[in-house]
Enzyme design. Sequence first.
Site, PDB file in Angstrom:
ATOM      1  N   GLY A  38       2.934  -2.356   8.380  1.00  0.00           N
ATOM      2  CA  GLY A  38       3.361  -2.407   9.776  1.00  0.00           C
ATOM      3  C   GLY A  38       4.831  -2.744   9.891  1.00  0.00           C
ATOM      4  O   GLY A  38       5.377  -3.441   9.042  1.00  0.00           O
ATOM      5  N   THR A  46       0.820  -1.218   0.000  1.00  0.00           N
ATOM      6  CA  THR A  46       0.000   0.000   0.000  1.00  0.00           C
ATOM      7  C   THR A  46       0.854   1.268   0.000  1.00  0.00           C
ATOM      8  O   THR A  46       1.850   1.359   0.698  1.00  0.00           O
ATOM      9  CB  THR A  46      -0.905   0.006   1.241  1.00  0.00           C
ATOM     10  OG1 THR A  46      -1.547  -1.256   1.319  1.00  0.00           O
ATOM     11  CG2 THR A  46      -1.946   1.091   1.154  1.00  0.00           C
ATOM     12  N   GLU A 100      -6.938  -6.581   3.819  1.00  0.00           N
ATOM     13  CA  GLU A 100      -7.175  -7.846   3.088  1.00  0.00           C
ATOM     14  C   GLU A 100      -8.398  -7.765   2.183  1.00  0.00           C
ATOM     15  O   GLU A 100      -9.208  -8.689   2.138  1.00  0.00           O
ATOM     16  CB  GLU A 100      -7.306  -9.004   4.081  1.00  0.00           C
ATOM     17  CG  GLU A 100      -6.005  -9.428   4.709  1.00  0.00           C
ATOM     18  CD  GLU A 100      -4.890  -9.683   3.687  1.00  0.00           C
ATOM     19  OE1 GLU A 100      -5.181 -10.272   2.635  1.00  0.00           O
ATOM     20  OE2 GLU A 100      -3.750  -9.250   3.934  1.00  0.00           O
TER      21      GLU A 100
END
Lengths: 634, 634
Positions: free
Chosen positions: A189, A150, A407
Amino acid sequence: MSKEIYENPDLKKERQNCPFNKEEITHLLDGGKEKTIERKQLENYILSDEQLKDAVPMEYLSHADKYAEELRKACLLMHKLADSPAGQVPTLRALMGAGLGSAVLKEGNPLALHYVMFIPALMGQGTIDQQAKWLEKAYNLNMIGTYAQTELGHGTFLRGLETRATYDPKTQEFILESPSLTAYKWWPGSLGKTANYAVVMAQLYTKGKCEGTHPFMVQLRDEETHEPLPGIVNMWLNPVCISSYIHYGTYVKPTNSKLSYATMVFVRVVVCQDVTTNLRKAVTIATRYSCVRRQSELKPGDREPQVMDYQAQQNKLLPPLAATFAFQLAADHLWNLYHTANNNIEQGDLELLPDLHGLSCALKALCSSEAANFVEVCRQSCGGHGYMSCSNFPRIYGQVTAAETYEGENTVLWLQVARYLVKTRKEQSGGLSVKYLIGEEKGPKTVDTTLEGIVKLYRRAAVGLVDVAIAELDKSGRKGEAPHDAWNHAAVYLIKAAQAHARLFVVESFVDSLKEGKLSAPVRTVLSQLCELFIIYWLLERSGDFFLCSNLTKQDLLLLNSKYVELLAAIRPQAVNLVDSFDLRDEVLNSPLGCWDGNVYQRLFDEAAKSPLNQSNVHESFHKYLKPLLKSNL
Amino acid sequence: MSKEIYENPDLKKERQNCPFNKEEITHLLDGGKEKTIERKQLENYILSDEQLKDAVPMEYLSHADKYAEELRKACLLMHKLADSPAGQVPTLRALMGAGLGSAVLKEGNPLALHYVMFIPALMGQGTIDQQAKWLEKAYNLNMIGTYAQTELGHGTFLRGLETRATYDPKTQEFILESPSLTAYKWWPGSLGKTANYAVVMAQLYTKGKCEGTHPFMVQLRDEETHEPLPGIVNMWLNPVCISSYIHYGTYVKPTNSKLSYATMVFVRVVVCQDVTTNLRKAVTIATRYSCVRRQSELKPGDREPQVMDYQAQQNKLLPPLAATFAFQLAADHLWNLYHTANNNIEQGDLELLPDLHGLSCALKALCSSEAANFVEVCRQSCGGHGYMSCSNFPRIYGQVTAAETYEGENTVLWLQVARYLVKTRKEQSGGLSVKYLIGEEKGPKTVDTTLEGIVKLYRRAAVGLVDVAIAELDKSGRKGEAPHDAWNHAAVYLIKAAQAHARLFVVESFVDSLKEGKLSAPVRTVLSQLCELFIIYWLLERSGDFFLCSNLTKQDLLLLNSKYVELLAAIRPQAVNLVDSFDLRDEVLNSPLGCWDGNVYQRLFDEAAKSPLNQSNVHESFHKYLKPLLKSNL
């Protein structure tokens, strides 16, 4: 003499004369008695470690201190892996999830993506040579990786990614770069402060031509100093990460795109299980609290009743309680399908894949959105106390609602499911999960309100809503709209159709599981009540769809209404026993409202006493700000 | 040459050729042009003060630092009151609310309860002597008070409070005490660390007899040292407060219980306005972002479209946009009724009071719950970026959802409203707002889907659902249940009936306001579209109720479906212009996603750069925890 363990008298009463064996349900949910034993051993091993407990609750710390404290515990957990009684892989899974893991790492595991995305990416997409080079290092935690897809300006749409990997034939290297602000990797993350490697998705350019997105291994930080490598600008904030880089990468060759498809399905099943675990936590906390809390007046002059005795409260809490079973059984069903499909795929048979993909999209979108709504209802059912951080509802909600976006963003998933449904209905051909859309089986003239009859209604609604969407598509087509415009202009209907399909799957899974499962009579009785409650509840919530697509009459609806409230009353006495069966430890619930002993008020008080602000009578800010104001005679 | 102000090109395009005068809508929402000017002056005055800005965003601070920082700004704001261009009272109101106030005090004003509850309690309930003694002191902030009603174990039910005030005839004083853990005052804002006085609700005991709950003035802390007075154990945590005391209090005599009833109505209207302001913020942020964000693919091969061009996104954002008008106009309507009623009350006429009470309960419960749901939809419509703290959605949601519990828990309010409806329907007599329940007006045989026709359907549903609830009550009665049991066993139906009543009020207010308001033709056009969209949206959401209670047919529903999606397309081009009309300053929106200039990505980046963790490349925790792990060869 041993010290007597406190148990709130109201909860004690709720637990008397439980008509079913709670452990039977626990084993059912864990997947067998052995799994329960294994889970409990692991919980004892991890939760008995004093160093894994928080001295001060996380919510009082600054952002930077929170990060450091979570990292401390995450590292310690990894050191404990070697001696884990459950073995390394099951332990890792338990430590990443909404169960045991959340009892230690309340804000999420900072090493999660290393295991959940980075290692699977290497395994699924790396060549044998690459795996030899990196896999052991990753397993041994000599490198910590993440998965960077992303970007600041790009999410769902893979083709829209801007990060570039340009092949330099002279050096035989790939130069990775973020060409603009919107290309910054954002969200992965651990990227900001923790990871030193990343699998980066980038547009591959060779000989000036774009070859689409591919994964690249990029070293982010020096292995000794942790300093970012030249060209890497790196910033971290929870859970957001930004990275701008011009750097050399190694191309990770996808070995089998169908296999990575299967991985996606697997991850979505795990998401369903995780949100269901979170929902179980919320339901347990709210149910126990509602049986301890006494409020207002039912019979004039009587003692304040347990909040759970209000029908309005049962109406809030028993549907989510039933939903935890509905979602788990549907996820189990999908899990079995996944294994069958995976075996077939390994033998070259890909037939089950579209079906599996459709179901996993549908179930992920449905479970995450419904669980989020239900968690909120549970929180609200606890009034002001549910609003407190220490109730743990805000954190549970935050984790469940995040699953609505990651997801596969839910709206995007619904439209993908709808495409499969419309195709099946129009072409009269499709997989097992959409067989009901083939043929013209008309619903019965009169409605039968037995369990089987209601399932038929769900099927009618699912077919009917696909037909409504197709009619809308055809209408736009006749007006001369291009197919993509027509599709967009039917989105509201298409999403409804996909949701009805997903509900049908959940409802059928629930009914079939009870029919086929080996259950004792008392457990079968209570689960059947929950099943009936749940499928009537969902029908009543969307009764307009059923009026529209079936022969449901006003009288039928009133009858179902009556059944519904009768079931609330029937299940009410077993509410605490049912949530006890979830066997969630107090550390996992992490809420003074939901502890097994029901000692709610003392625990709330103790929790408040932990606030650093409560360590002194007068805060220093009084002298700085408040006193001058009090004395200023405004 | 002046520096050119950046404006995102997509937003610039959205703003071209706006068919209506945005300021006309701004004035409508502010309550007139003068109010708009006054508001803007005040915003300039407050927001130009550099000392009121946060050096580091609140979310990075520890709990104690947050408290100190908010207190610093709150005290500074109070010092600024004297010079406020808008005058003290309007300024105070603006500083307590979801608008200007939230731009400075993002976690809520620590002095809010002093003004919102403490001073009004003195004014409404104190004797002339008591007012002479305390009011000036309170106005001048020589004392800071709060209002302490809710206890650890007791909320909604006033009679359940445990705190005792025992009259000692010898000293002519009242001794206040918390007899148990569950009696601790919990929740009253400012009680823990900030206030030095409180109006405390307690059970009055004289000559050994309980005389019910009454308010008492209690000094909590020394005015000089701020140390708790003897017997007062005081702990603070945001927003929870605990206080255990054995202390002397002064009885504050209620002067007029009907007047305090009116105050409650007033506060609920303010809650409706506040949640509507918050909803406007959420809608503005999501709408602007959805026009800047480009994502996925509509037409194959084309550039990624603005997210707002997806029907699915319009379906998420345009109903809440319409709702901001619906709720505001309904609150305005109720506000006018309140003033009429208040004048009548002062002249001794209390006839309007039950009606007003019912409507204020209904509207507060409806606006808070619907606004909370809509804010969540807005947040989710922004994908991952909506999940970030800096998007401001989490805070907006937190504030709106709190309003579902305070000032009357919503479920409790719904059941109060239902009682009024059932009484009216059964006795065929009641106030203006429930007149439609009197008589046996049957709905028309065939449904008319004009605006007026749809309003009639809402009326049919409201009547029909009361009748369903009454039928259930009667059924239980025939089974021999006591009235209070029958009432409890019909709660699910009663709540539905009350909600339908509240919806009818909102829908009628919206339609009537447009009919009666002085509006230019272009503004009337766009507001009428929003009105129609909104009332069809709500109908479709609960179409089952309309099938059950009216002659709505499947064909009617499909027709309304079509109208709905046509309205989405018709309003879409004005979405940005409409949120611009709210005239919410960037500081009030407090979100990089929603700023007027649409410079989303740069602002997100700048916001991330403010994180203390991002001030260094390597966090100290690397050396303490991560490096040993990386080197341990697990």
